[in-house]
Design a protein around this motif. Structure first.
Motif, short mmCIF file in Angstrom:
data_model
loop_
_atom_site.label_atom_id
_atom_site.label_comp_id
_atom_site.label_asym_id
_atom_site.label_seq_id
_atom_site.Cartn_x
_atom_site.Cartn_y
_atom_site.Cartn_z
N SER A 47 -6.62 16.33 0.28
CA SER A 47 -6.65 15.02 -0.61
C SER A 47 -5.48 14.05 -0.10
O SER A 47 -4.37 14.99 0.29
N THR A 48 -5.69 12.88 -0.40
CA THR A 48 -4.40 12.19 0.05
C THR A 48 -4.35 11.23 -1.19
O THR A 48 -5.76 10.29 -1.52
N LYS A 49 -3.26 10.95 -1.80
CA LYS A 49 -3.21 9.76 -2.88
C LYS A 49 -2.74 8.56 -2.46
O LYS A 49 -1.60 8.66 -1.60
N GLY A 50 -3.08 7.63 -3.03
CA GLY A 50 -2.69 6.20 -2.65
C GLY A 50 -2.60 5.35 -3.96
O GLY A 50 -3.21 5.73 -4.92
N ALA A 51 -2.03 4.30 -3.63
CA ALA A 51 -2.18 2.97 -4.70
C ALA A 51 -1.68 1.84 -4.09
O ALA A 51 -1.31 1.67 -2.97
N VAL A 52 -2.22 0.51 -4.53
CA VAL A 52 -1.93 -0.67 -4.01
C VAL A 52 -1.19 -1.45 -5.29
O VAL A 52 -1.65 -1.38 -6.40
N GLU A 53 0.04 -2.08 -5.02
CA GLU A 53 0.38 -3.01 -5.90
C GLU A 53 0.21 -4.65 -5.20
O GLU A 53 0.71 -4.61 -4.05
N LEU A 78 0.88 -1.21 -0.04
CA LEU A 78 0.25 -0.04 -0.15
C LEU A 78 0.87 1.32 0.06
O LEU A 78 1.79 1.38 0.85
N ARG A 79 0.79 2.09 -0.84
CA ARG A 79 1.56 3.43 -1.02
C ARG A 79 0.34 4.49 -0.81
O ARG A 79 -0.68 4.61 -1.48
N LEU A 80 0.76 5.31 0.40
CA LEU A 80 -0.29 6.25 0.50
C LEU A 80 0.58 7.30 0.95
O LEU A 80 1.48 7.58 1.81
N GLU A 81 0.36 8.51 0.33
CA GLU A 81 0.85 9.86 0.80
C GLU A 81 0.57 9.91 2.07
O GLU A 81 -0.13 9.98 3.09
N ASP A 82 1.90 10.39 3.04
CA ASP A 82 1.65 10.63 4.42
C ASP A 82 1.53 11.98 5.07
O ASP A 82 1.90 12.32 6.12
N ASN A 83 1.19 13.05 4.12
CA ASN A 83 0.80 14.21 4.52
C ASN A 83 -0.23 14.48 5.44
O ASN A 83 -1.52 13.72 5.34
N ASP A 84 -0.16 15.00 6.65
CA ASP A 84 -1.20 15.51 7.45
C ASP A 84 -2.22 16.32 6.90
O ASP A 84 -1.91 17.11 6.13
#
Length: 194
Positions: free
Chosen positions: A72-78, A43-49
């Motif tokens: 917003s928070t951007k993410g992706a799953v590989e 799981l890739r997830l931006e960790d910006n508060d």
């Protein structure tokens, strides 16, 4: 002719005696082949508060943030397997005084799945659930959604005090909450779907 016949008999006897002397022998060995098809989910997830600054009366009455907005928070799953994504609040929305709490249903979210795989999107759920995981993105049960980050990317848009779907119907102004900072932690988890 007799000579040829005798020569032929001698050759046949010679071949027979040579082949009788050669013993067939063999030895067998086996090698086990094993294929370990391990599950990999990243799981890739931006960790910006995400920080909502309520300053004006309009902020308090109408809320801040929206689908497609700046929060917003951007993410992706590989993944090498089918997967779903869940989320929850790890703790209550607590004031810096350590005692005063704000309802988690003041915060809403909308997820937009931007990948090419097929998903069921529960991203308009509206509020943040405490302790139990709720689906944000779910495997649809028939199409394979294993794939790369590019195939499985998404954006979560946050809002607070907007009275959106399933959110608190009272504005932050109407709730007359203690002023100061409130915080919580939201946990996301990508898990295998069998």
């Amino acid at each position: 002719m007799k000579t040829y016949l005798i020569a032929l008999i001698i050759i046949v006897i010679s071949i027979t005696s040579v082949s009788a002397q050669v013993k067939e022998s063999s030895e067998e060995k086996t090698i086990n082949l094993t294929a370990n098809l391990n599950t990999t989910i990243a799981l890739r997830l931006e960790d910006n508060d995400i920080v909502f600054d309520f300053v004006t009366l309009d902020d308090y009455k109408n809320g801040i943030g929206k689908k497609g907005g700046e929060y917003s928070t951007k993410g992706a799953v590989e993944s090498t397997t089918n997967w779903s994504l869940g989320f929850r609040a790890i703790k209550h929305f607590v004031h810096t005084d350590g005692v005063t709490k704000m309802n988690l249903n003041n915060v809403g979210l909308t997820a937009i799945f931007e990948g090419t795989n097929k998903m069921i999107n529960y991203g308009a759920y509206g509020t943040i659930p405490p302790t139990h995981y709720y689906y944000l993105l779910r495997h649809n049960g028939k199409d394979m959604n294993a794939g790369t980050y590019e195939q499985n990317k998404f954006t979560v848009y946050w809002e607070m005090g907007t009275k959106g779907r399933l959110m608190n119907r009272k504005s932050l102004y109407e709730q007359n909450l203690k002023k100061g900072s409130y915080s919580t932690e939201i946990e996301f988890v990508a898990f295998e779907v069998i």
